[in-house]
Design a protein around this motif. Structure first.
Motif, PDB file in Angstrom:
ATOM      1  N   GLN A  13     -20.813  11.868  33.322  1.00 49.11           N
ATOM      2  CA  GLN A  13     -21.616  10.984  33.988  1.00 49.11           C
ATOM      3  C   GLN A  13     -22.187  11.775  35.162  1.00 49.11           C
ATOM      4  O   GLN A  13     -23.432  11.505  35.424  1.00 49.11           O
ATOM      5  N   LYS A  14     -21.610  12.535  35.809  1.00 44.91           N
ATOM      6  CA  LYS A  14     -22.172  13.470  37.076  1.00 44.91           C
ATOM      7  C   LYS A  14     -21.922  14.835  36.822  1.00 44.91           C
ATOM      8  O   LYS A  14     -20.953  15.576  37.145  1.00 44.91           O
ATOM      9  N   SER A  62     -23.316  17.193  37.629  1.00 45.77           N
ATOM     10  CA  SER A  62     -23.467  18.121  38.745  1.00 45.77           C
ATOM     11  C   SER A  62     -22.202  18.620  39.594  1.00 45.77           C
ATOM     12  O   SER A  62     -22.037  19.538  40.320  1.00 45.77           O
ATOM     13  N   THR A  87     -21.472  16.428  45.508  1.00 52.05           N
ATOM     14  CA  THR A  87     -21.382  15.114  44.422  1.00 52.05           C
ATOM     15  C   THR A  87     -19.807  14.616  44.774  1.00 52.05           C
ATOM     16  O   THR A  87     -19.685  13.315  44.824  1.00 52.05           O
TER      17      THR A  87
END
Length: 115
Positions: A84-85, A87, A60
């Protein structure tokens, strides 16, 4: 104890198997299904610093636009991106009272989680 992670992550699977194999009770929160709150990320940042749990080795991070990477100037910037991310959060995250650990390490688990 609470464990945060992603169910299809191999490291999370190893950790959960280890916990089950050692009869350690836990509650699991899947980042993909439930996300993680801004408050929780701030709490982890205050205890450990976001650098400890922002995974810059993973796919990511590597796939992020260079401008996005360069835009991280403050803790708030980093935490917003992590929310938001999810991962990009090093997994699993283990919380047990004052104990907070990111990743899987049998030695640490044995020392801190077996009672």
């Amino acid at each position: 104890m609470k464990v945060y992670g992603i169910t299809n992550c191999n490291t999370v699977k190893k950790a959960l198997d280890w916990l089950k194999g050692h009869n350690v009770a836990y509650e699991f929160q899947d980042f993909k299904k439930l996300g993680v709150t801004e408050e929780k990320l701030k709490e982890w940042d205050a205890k450990a610093g976001y650098e400890k749990f922002m995974n810059k080795q993973g796919l990511t991070w590597k796939q992020l636009d260079p401008q996005v990477k360069e835009s991280i100037k403050t803790n708030a910037d980093a935490l917003k991106l992590l929310q938001q991310k999810t991962s990009m959060i090093k997994r699993p995250v283990i919380e047990d009272g004052d104990f907070l650990f990111f990743g899987f390490d049998e030695g640490v688990y044995e020392d801190k989680l077996i009672r």
